[in-house]
Every structure is written in C-alpha cells, then in structure tokens.
Design a protein around this motif. Structure first.
Motif, PDB file in Angstrom:
ATOM      1  N   VAL A   1       0.834  -1.204   0.000  1.00  0.00           N
ATOM      2  CA  VAL A   1       0.000   0.000   0.000  1.00  0.00           C
ATOM      3  C   VAL A   1       0.868   1.253   0.000  1.00  0.00           C
ATOM      4  N   GLN A   2       1.917   1.234   0.810  1.00  0.00           N
ATOM      5  CA  GLN A   2       2.834   2.379   0.861  1.00  0.00           C
ATOM      6  C   GLN A   2       3.504   2.604  -0.494  1.00  0.00           C
ATOM      7  N   HIS A   3       3.925   1.529  -1.138  1.00  0.00           N
ATOM      8  CA  HIS A   3       4.583   1.666  -2.438  1.00  0.00           C
ATOM      9  C   HIS A   3       3.609   2.179  -3.497  1.00  0.00           C
ATOM     10  N   ASN A   4       2.357   1.737  -3.447  1.00  0.00           N
ATOM     11  CA  ASN A   4       1.365   2.261  -4.386  1.00  0.00           C
ATOM     12  C   ASN A   4       1.117   3.745  -4.174  1.00  0.00           C
TER      13      ASN A   4
ATOM     14  N   ILE B   1      -5.486   5.495 -11.419  1.00  0.00           N
ATOM     15  CA  ILE B   1      -5.643   4.113 -11.876  1.00  0.00           C
ATOM     16  C   ILE B   1      -4.293   3.505 -12.240  1.00  0.00           C
ATOM     17  N   GLU B   2      -3.425   4.287 -12.894  1.00  0.00           N
ATOM     18  CA  GLU B   2      -2.108   3.777 -13.266  1.00  0.00           C
ATOM     19  C   GLU B   2      -1.283   3.425 -12.030  1.00  0.00           C
ATOM     20  N   SER B   3      -1.386   4.233 -10.984  1.00  0.00           N
ATOM     21  CA  SER B   3      -0.638   3.936  -9.766  1.00  0.00           C
ATOM     22  C   SER B   3      -1.180   2.706  -9.064  1.00  0.00           C
ATOM     23  N   LEU B   4      -2.467   2.428  -9.239  1.00  0.00           N
ATOM     24  CA  LEU B   4      -3.069   1.290  -8.568  1.00  0.00           C
ATOM     25  C   LEU B   4      -2.803  -0.019  -9.306  1.00  0.00           C
ATOM     26  N   ARG B   5      -2.842   0.038 -10.621  1.00  0.00           N
ATOM     27  CA  ARG B   5      -2.691  -1.203 -11.381  1.00  0.00           C
ATOM     28  C   ARG B   5      -1.260  -1.400 -11.909  1.00  0.00           C
ATOM     29  N   ALA B   6      -0.309  -0.677 -11.358  1.00  0.00           N
ATOM     30  CA  ALA B   6       1.089  -0.874 -11.747  1.00  0.00           C
ATOM     31  C   ALA B   6       1.492  -2.325 -11.495  1.00  0.00           C
ATOM     32  N   PHE B   7       1.905  -2.999 -12.548  1.00  0.00           N
ATOM     33  CA  PHE B   7       2.183  -4.425 -12.422  1.00  0.00           C
ATOM     34  C   PHE B   7       3.317  -4.882 -13.335  1.00  0.00           C
ATOM     35  N   ASP B   8       3.185  -4.610 -14.623  1.00  0.00           N
ATOM     36  CA  ASP B   8       4.069  -5.201 -15.629  1.00  0.00           C
ATOM     37  C   ASP B   8       5.536  -4.942 -15.339  1.00  0.00           C
ATOM     38  N   LEU B   9       5.865  -3.672 -15.127  1.00  0.00           N
ATOM     39  CA  LEU B   9       7.259  -3.294 -14.939  1.00  0.00           C
ATOM     40  C   LEU B   9       7.852  -3.967 -13.706  1.00  0.00           C
ATOM     41  N   VAL B  10       7.109  -3.944 -12.602  1.00  0.00           N
ATOM     42  CA  VAL B  10       7.601  -4.531 -11.358  1.00  0.00           C
ATOM     43  C   VAL B  10       7.719  -6.042 -11.481  1.00  0.00           C
ATOM     44  N   TRP B  11       6.765  -6.670 -12.161  1.00  0.00           N
ATOM     45  CA  TRP B  11       6.801  -8.136 -12.323  1.00  0.00           C
ATOM     46  C   TRP B  11       8.001  -8.555 -13.157  1.00  0.00           C
ATOM     47  N   VAL B  12       8.351  -7.748 -14.161  1.00  0.00           N
ATOM     48  CA  VAL B  12       9.516  -8.056 -14.989  1.00  0.00           C
ATOM     49  C   VAL B  12      10.796  -7.928 -14.176  1.00  0.00           C
ATOM     50  N   ILE B  13      10.849  -6.949 -13.270  1.00  0.00           N
ATOM     51  CA  ILE B  13      12.073  -6.710 -12.502  1.00  0.00           C
ATOM     52  C   ILE B  13      12.344  -7.857 -11.537  1.00  0.00           C
ATOM     53  N   ASN B  14      11.416  -8.118 -10.623  1.00  0.00           N
ATOM     54  CA  ASN B  14      11.665  -9.179  -9.633  1.00  0.00           C
ATOM     55  C   ASN B  14      10.367  -9.799  -9.095  1.00  0.00           C
ATOM     56  N   LYS B  15       9.286  -9.713  -9.881  1.00  0.00           N
ATOM     57  CA  LYS B  15       7.988 -10.273  -9.491  1.00  0.00           C
ATOM     58  C   LYS B  15       7.442  -9.657  -8.203  1.00  0.00           C
ATOM     59  N   GLY B  16       7.768  -8.395  -7.991  1.00  0.00           N
ATOM     60  CA  GLY B  16       7.202  -7.677  -6.863  1.00  0.00           C
ATOM     61  C   GLY B  16       7.726  -8.113  -5.515  1.00  0.00           C
ATOM     62  N   ARG B  17       8.996  -8.365  -5.423  1.00  0.00           N
ATOM     63  CA  ARG B  17       9.591  -8.790  -4.153  1.00  0.00           C
ATOM     64  C   ARG B  17      10.760  -7.867  -3.796  1.00  0.00           C
ATOM     65  N   ASN B  18      11.297  -8.085  -2.592  1.00  0.00           N
ATOM     66  CA  ASN B  18      12.530  -7.424  -2.170  1.00  0.00           C
ATOM     67  C   ASN B  18      12.456  -5.903  -2.318  1.00  0.00           C
ATOM     68  N   GLY B  19      11.388  -5.313  -1.752  1.00  0.00           N
ATOM     69  CA  GLY B  19      11.260  -3.867  -1.776  1.00  0.00           C
ATOM     70  C   GLY B  19      10.410  -3.319  -2.894  1.00  0.00           C
ATOM     71  N   LEU B  20       9.862  -4.168  -3.752  1.00  0.00           N
ATOM     72  CA  LEU B  20       9.022  -3.719  -4.856  1.00  0.00           C
ATOM     73  C   LEU B  20       7.606  -4.278  -4.758  1.00  0.00           C
ATOM     74  N   GLU B  21       7.134  -4.515  -3.544  1.00  0.00           N
ATOM     75  CA  GLU B  21       5.800  -5.065  -3.375  1.00  0.00           C
ATOM     76  C   GLU B  21       4.744  -4.040  -3.793  1.00  0.00           C
ATOM     77  N   LEU B  22       3.788  -4.475  -4.599  1.00  0.00           N
ATOM     78  CA  LEU B  22       2.631  -3.689  -4.981  1.00  0.00           C
ATOM     79  C   LEU B  22       1.389  -4.565  -4.834  1.00  0.00           C
ATOM     80  N   ILE B  23       0.221  -3.945  -4.705  1.00  0.00           N
ATOM     81  CA  ILE B  23      -1.003  -4.723  -4.496  1.00  0.00           C
ATOM     82  C   ILE B  23      -1.253  -5.654  -5.669  1.00  0.00           C
ATOM     83  N   ALA B  24      -1.031  -5.180  -6.890  1.00  0.00           N
ATOM     84  CA  ALA B  24      -1.283  -6.009  -8.070  1.00  0.00           C
ATOM     85  C   ALA B  24      -0.364  -7.229  -8.109  1.00  0.00           C
TER      86      ALA B  24
END
Length: 313
Positions: A97-100, A246-269
């Motif tokens: 939530v904080q990252h979003n 909406i873009e800030s909430l559904r941010a997914f693709d870029l983070v998933w490509v980097i590290n699947k949303g782990r290690n400091g890149l957690e997002l709700i999506a």
C-alpha cells in the motif's frame, strides 16, 4: 390559381419532417434490426463476460478458502477471514500500500508536471516539434514489460550505462534501497508522454481569443496559462487525475519483470498475482486483495462520473 392552391412545403425542422424521420427509423427492415441488435448485444455480452463476471466471481471467492484445486463447489465459506488476514497478519500488504501511494505521488507530482511542461513547449510550434512530440510519446506505445527490459540496459549492475559512466557498482533493480525509485523513473518516462499528448490536445482546443484578451489586459504568459488556459482545460485535468490514480493502482508489468514484486518492490497487483498463480495458490486470499483494488477503483470511477455528469448538467 395554381400558385394560390399550392400546398406549402414543411420546413426542415418542422414537426412533419420529424415525424417522417422517426417513421423511417421505425420502419427498419428485418436485416437492419438484426444488425442493430447484434451491434448492441455483442459488446454488452463481452463486457459482462470479460469484466463483470470475473469481478463478481472474485468478490464471491474472497469469502472462501479455495486453493484452485478441484471444482469451485469445493470452496469453503470462511466469511471475512481473508480480509482480516490481509490487513493484520500478511506482512507484504502494508508495504505494498505504501509503495502504491509513493507510485501515485511520483506520477502526480513528477510525471504530470513534466507532461504539462512538454505540452506547453510543443504547443508553441517550435522547430522540429513533430520530432520532439514523437520522441516523447514513443514510450507510451511500448508495454511496461518492454520498458523494463529497455531500462535494464541502463540499470544493469555489470553492463548498465549508469554504472559504466559513473564507475559505481549499484544493483539498481536488486537493491531494495534503490529498486523502487529506479522503477519509478522508468514508469515516469512512459507516463509523461501520455500526459503530454492529453494536454497538447487540450491546448489546441483552447479559444485563441482568451489568450488575446489576457494579453490585452497585461497578463504575462505564466499568468495567462495558470489563470486562463489551465482552468479552461478542467475536463482534461479530471481525466489526467483519474488516469494517474488508476495507473498507480494497477502498476504491475514493470515490477513483475524486474523481480515479481519482491525485495522492496511489493505492490497490491503483484501480491494478487503471486497469491492466485503462485506455487502456493490461494484463490480466496488473492481474491480478497483483488477486491481491495476493485473497491478503490470503483470509488475513483464514481467520483469521476459524478464530476463529469455535474459539468454536463
């Protein structure tokens, strides 16, 4: 006598003309009626099947404990337990939530002003403005996944441009102190072009007489923009605001490509995806996370529609 007995023709906007027009619509042939019905029914069915049905199914599954194995009827109803677990005993949720929120702040206070700045410059029809406009807008047509790969060439620890130029050995995508900000630079690069195009279209539609009147009154270019032009583009401002949320909430693709949303890149999506399609699939828990996103999106859309309908009235 012929002239005296001639019947006056009905003007184009008369009631008789309107009745004829409506009679023509009512007298559509059978094939025409079928085409009209199909044009309305097919998009409606696709919308219900691809949007509303999955949304309702996610909300219903959020009240169950189902791992995706077996039939849906095997799902066990557990009430609000998934929601309480999300907010109380699921560690990545609040960092996500904080990252979003950080994502939203950066897009709103960095990408949006940059887009407005470029739109104002290009609206002046400077030399090679078409080239600049294409260069700024080009990242918009790229997917965020491709944007992530492009910026990997800049952020790579061993072969990246930044480390090669500066001599640093920072792992921009791997170090949790830097990876969120590195991802935000990449998404700002993409989002700026979209905002620029929207505001450029809005600036082209502003009545030139407004600027001329402000100039006659002695207003500077800055005063003219912020006190005359910018308020006139209120519909564009609302659209950009909603799109940014909406873009800030559904941010997914870029983070998933980097590290699947782990290690400091957690997002709700990314949490939704990792719980639904991960190794330990928890459909009900992931649906609860998706429902949080659905509620927030619905609130934003409702606010947007209310503002638009109020302006139309």
């Amino acid at each position: 006598m012929a002239i005296a007995n001639a019947q006056p023709t009905a003007p184009p906007g008369s009631k008789k003309t309107s009745r004829r027009r409506y009679r023509g619509i009512d007298q559509l042939g059978g094939l025409d009626r079928v085409v009209v019905i199909l044009m309305v029914a097919i998009p409606t069915l696709l919308l219900v099947w691809l949007v509303w049905f999955p949304a309702v199914a996610s909300v219903l599954l959020s009240f169950t404990n189902w791992d995706g194995v077996g039939d849906v009827s095997s799902a066990k109803f557990i009430g609000l337990k998934n929601y309480s677990d999300v907010v109380s005993i699921y560690p990545p949720f609040w960092p996500a939530v904080q990252h979003n929120l950080i994502w939203l702040v950066v897009l709103f206070f960095v990408a949006t002003p940059l887009g407005i700045f470029f739109a104002v410059l290009l609206d002046r029809e400077i030399r090679f403005s078409r080239v600049y406009q294409t260069a700024i807008y080009l990242p918009v047509v790229l997917s965020l996944a491709l944007v992530g790969f492009i910026w990997q060439l800049i952020y790579s620890k061993d072969q990246g441009l930044i480390n090669a130029v500066t001599g640093w050995t920072i792992d921009w995508y791997g170090d949790p102190k830097y990876n969120l900000w590195a991802a935000l630079v990449a998404t700002t690069w993409k989002h700026t072009g979209y905002v620029m195009l929207l505001y450029l279209a809005g600036l082209k539609g502003v009545d030139p007489t407004l600027r001329e009147a402000a100039k006659v009154d002695g207003a500077t270019e800055r005063q003219t923009f912020f006190r005359v032009v910018f308020p006139v583009m209120a519909p564009i401002n609302i659209i950009v605001l909603v799109i940014t949320f909406i873009e800030s909430l559904r941010a997914f693709d870029l983070v998933w490509v980097i590290n699947k949303g782990r290690n400091g890149l957690e997002l709700i999506a990314t949490l939704v995806t990792s719980n639904v399609v991960g190794e330990a699939s928890r459909i009900g828990f992931g649906s609860a996370l998706a429902t949080f996103m659905l509620i927030i999106s619905t609130v934003l859309i409702a606010v947007y529609l209310r503002i638009v309908m109020r302006e139309q009235r």
